[in-house]
Motif scaffolding. Structure first.
Motif, PDB file in Angstrom:
ATOM      1  N   PRO A   1      17.682 -33.823 -52.084  1.00 59.34           N
ATOM      2  CA  PRO A   1      17.375 -32.857 -53.140  1.00 59.34           C
ATOM      3  C   PRO A   1      17.695 -31.415 -52.764  1.00 59.34           C
ATOM      4  N   TYR A   2      17.909 -31.143 -51.495  1.00 58.76           N
ATOM      5  CA  TYR A   2      18.187 -29.776 -51.055  1.00 58.76           C
ATOM      6  C   TYR A   2      19.480 -29.735 -50.258  1.00 58.76           C
ATOM      7  N   SER A   3      20.162 -28.596 -50.314  1.00 57.25           N
ATOM      8  CA  SER A   3      21.459 -28.475 -49.662  1.00 57.25           C
ATOM      9  C   SER A   3      21.347 -28.206 -48.162  1.00 57.25           C
ATOM     10  N   SER A   4      20.217 -27.708 -47.694  1.00 57.96           N
ATOM     11  CA  SER A   4      20.093 -27.424 -46.263  1.00 57.96           C
ATOM     12  C   SER A   4      18.902 -28.171 -45.662  1.00 57.96           C
ATOM     13  N   ALA A   5      18.989 -28.388 -44.365  1.00 62.18           N
ATOM     14  CA  ALA A   5      17.916 -29.095 -43.662  1.00 62.18           C
ATOM     15  C   ALA A   5      16.641 -28.254 -43.616  1.00 62.18           C
ATOM     16  N   CYS A   6      16.790 -26.941 -43.605  1.00 59.94           N
ATOM     17  CA  CYS A   6      15.621 -26.056 -43.576  1.00 59.94           C
ATOM     18  C   CYS A   6      14.804 -26.197 -44.863  1.00 59.94           C
ATOM     19  N   LEU A   7      15.484 -26.228 -46.013  1.00 61.24           N
ATOM     20  CA  LEU A   7      14.777 -26.390 -47.288  1.00 61.24           C
ATOM     21  C   LEU A   7      14.132 -27.771 -47.378  1.00 61.24           C
ATOM     22  N   HIS A   8      14.831 -28.776 -46.869  1.00 61.24           N
ATOM     23  CA  HIS A   8      14.278 -30.133 -46.863  1.00 61.24           C
ATOM     24  C   HIS A   8      13.016 -30.187 -45.987  1.00 61.24           C
ATOM     25  N   PHE A   9      13.052 -29.508 -44.853  1.00 55.43           N
ATOM     26  CA  PHE A   9      11.887 -29.442 -43.975  1.00 55.43           C
ATOM     27  C   PHE A   9      10.724 -28.737 -44.668  1.00 55.43           C
ATOM     28  N   LEU A  10      11.006 -27.616 -45.346  1.00 53.75           N
ATOM     29  CA  LEU A  10       9.945 -26.886 -46.057  1.00 53.75           C
ATOM     30  C   LEU A  10       9.330 -27.732 -47.167  1.00 53.75           C
ATOM     31  N   ASP A  11      10.155 -28.534 -47.845  1.00 52.56           N
ATOM     32  CA  ASP A  11       9.630 -29.418 -48.883  1.00 52.56           C
ATOM     33  C   ASP A  11       8.702 -30.467 -48.274  1.00 52.56           C
ATOM     34  N   GLY A  12       9.107 -31.063 -47.163  1.00 52.41           N
ATOM     35  CA  GLY A  12       8.251 -32.037 -46.487  1.00 52.41           C
ATOM     36  C   GLY A  12       6.970 -31.413 -45.969  1.00 52.41           C
ATOM     37  N   LEU A  13       7.080 -30.206 -45.435  1.00 48.49           N
ATOM     38  CA  LEU A  13       5.901 -29.493 -44.952  1.00 48.49           C
ATOM     39  C   LEU A  13       4.938 -29.190 -46.090  1.00 48.49           C
ATOM     40  N   SER A  14       5.480 -28.738 -47.213  1.00 47.34           N
ATOM     41  CA  SER A  14       4.603 -28.406 -48.348  1.00 47.34           C
ATOM     42  C   SER A  14       3.879 -29.646 -48.862  1.00 47.34           C
TER      43      SER A  14
ATOM     44  N   LEU B   1     -12.508 -32.586 -49.350  1.00 44.41           N
ATOM     45  CA  LEU B   1     -11.664 -31.988 -50.384  1.00 44.41           C
ATOM     46  C   LEU B   1     -11.757 -30.466 -50.337  1.00 44.41           C
ATOM     47  N   LEU B   2     -12.963 -29.943 -50.197  1.00 45.53           N
ATOM     48  CA  LEU B   2     -13.142 -28.498 -50.127  1.00 45.53           C
ATOM     49  C   LEU B   2     -12.479 -27.913 -48.873  1.00 45.53           C
ATOM     50  N   VAL B   3     -12.495 -28.654 -47.778  1.00 44.97           N
ATOM     51  CA  VAL B   3     -11.827 -28.192 -46.555  1.00 44.97           C
ATOM     52  C   VAL B   3     -10.307 -28.205 -46.726  1.00 44.97           C
ATOM     53  N   SER B   4      -9.777 -29.175 -47.458  1.00 48.88           N
ATOM     54  CA  SER B   4      -8.323 -29.299 -47.596  1.00 48.88           C
ATOM     55  C   SER B   4      -7.736 -28.418 -48.695  1.00 48.88           C
ATOM     56  N   LEU B   5      -8.555 -27.847 -49.566  1.00 52.23           N
ATOM     57  CA  LEU B   5      -8.045 -27.026 -50.669  1.00 52.23           C
ATOM     58  C   LEU B   5      -7.213 -25.821 -50.212  1.00 52.23           C
ATOM     59  N   PRO B   6      -7.613 -25.055 -49.198  1.00 54.55           N
ATOM     60  CA  PRO B   6      -6.760 -23.929 -48.784  1.00 54.55           C
ATOM     61  C   PRO B   6      -5.383 -24.373 -48.288  1.00 54.55           C
ATOM     62  N   PHE B   7      -5.328 -25.501 -47.597  1.00 54.95           N
ATOM     63  CA  PHE B   7      -4.045 -26.010 -47.129  1.00 54.95           C
ATOM     64  C   PHE B   7      -3.168 -26.449 -48.304  1.00 54.95           C
ATOM     65  N   ALA B   8      -3.805 -27.055 -49.312  1.00 59.52           N
ATOM     66  CA  ALA B   8      -3.066 -27.475 -50.499  1.00 59.52           C
ATOM     67  C   ALA B   8      -2.524 -26.262 -51.252  1.00 59.52           C
ATOM     68  N   LEU B   9      -3.296 -25.213 -51.333  1.00 62.45           N
ATOM     69  CA  LEU B   9      -2.830 -24.004 -51.991  1.00 62.45           C
ATOM     70  C   LEU B   9      -1.626 -23.415 -51.241  1.00 62.45           C
ATOM     71  N   LEU B  10      -1.701 -23.381 -49.931  1.00 64.58           N
ATOM     72  CA  LEU B  10      -0.579 -22.901 -49.125  1.00 64.58           C
ATOM     73  C   LEU B  10       0.649 -23.791 -49.339  1.00 64.58           C
ATOM     74  N   GLY B  11       0.453 -25.100 -49.371  1.00 58.83           N
ATOM     75  CA  GLY B  11       1.554 -26.030 -49.621  1.00 58.83           C
ATOM     76  C   GLY B  11       2.174 -25.818 -50.983  1.00 58.83           C
ATOM     77  N   PHE B  12       1.348 -25.554 -51.993  1.00 60.82           N
ATOM     78  CA  PHE B  12       1.874 -25.316 -53.340  1.00 60.82           C
ATOM     79  C   PHE B  12       2.660 -24.011 -53.388  1.00 60.82           C
ATOM     80  N   ILE B  13       2.181 -22.989 -52.669  1.00 62.43           N
ATOM     81  CA  ILE B  13       2.888 -21.702 -52.631  1.00 62.43           C
ATOM     82  C   ILE B  13       4.251 -21.866 -51.964  1.00 62.43           C
ATOM     83  N   ILE B  14       4.364 -22.756 -51.003  1.00 57.97           N
ATOM     84  CA  ILE B  14       5.665 -23.030 -50.372  1.00 57.97           C
ATOM     85  C   ILE B  14       6.528 -23.881 -51.295  1.00 57.97           C
TER      86      ILE B  14
END
Length: 185
Positions: A7-20, A71-84
């Motif tokens: 789905p992405y042209s570069s490995a960096c973008l693919h990595f960011l998608d997996g990280l998010s 769930l409450l502990v994981s919400l900040p990480f999910a927000l960061l993932g969504f922002i990425i």
């Protein structure tokens, strides 16, 4: 249009998608489990009514607060993932293929359409495809429970087995001895 293998042209973008998605998924899974532990199916309700001290009641009383806390502990990480993840969608390569009719100017000039026919119509090119459709609810477990269904993974595995077995089954031809000599497939 070329079929993209990623789905992405570069490995960096693919990595960011997996990280998010690795940041978003725990929150998604915990929310699914929290809702699934609170919504009972008919079978579970029947089991609880027959045995008031059932194991299911104890699981709900322990699991729901635990899932809520996690769930409450994981919400900040999910927000960061969504922002990425959200900005990455602007550079994502599409997998959607559409057919567009040629412009009027193109048709008047007699230029070939996308399929090379010149008329802009799709023609069968010696390949055939078989599509199947099923009215199956394979939503996440929490949403499937609102339809009185449980154990989505088991149901998905069973649907896959039935499709596989149906596709590998030999095609049986039935011949009818009649004056017209027709066959039924």
């Amino acid at each position: 249009m070329v079929l993209h293998t990623t789905p992405y042209s570069s490995a960096c973008l693919h990595f960011l998608d997996g990280l998010s998605w690795s940041l978003v998924f725990p929150c998604y899974w915990l929310l699914d489990r929290l809702l699934a532990s609170c919504v009972a199916t008919s079978l579970e309700k029947r089991q609880r009514s027959q045995d008031p001290c059932s194991f299911l009641t104890l699981c709900v009383l322990i699991a729901a607060p635990l899932y809520l806390l996690l769930l409450l502990v994981s919400l900040p990480f999910a927000l960061l993932g969504f922002i990425i993840w959200a900005p990455l969608q602007a550079v994502r390569q599409p997998y959607l293929y559409t057919y567009r009719r040629p412009d009027k100017n193109q048709a008047e000039q007699g230029q070939a359409g996308p399929s090379g026919t010149g008329t802009g119509e799709w023609r069968l090119q010696g390949r055939s495809f078989c599509f199947c459709s099923a009215n199956v609810c394979l939503l996440p477990d929490s949403l499937a429970r609102f339809n009185n269904l449980s154990n989505t993974q088991r149901r998905a595995r069973e649907v896959g087995k039935r499709i596989r077995n149906g596709a590998s089954r030999p095609q049986i031809k039935i011949y009818i001895d009649s004056p017209t000599n027709t066959s039924i497939r």
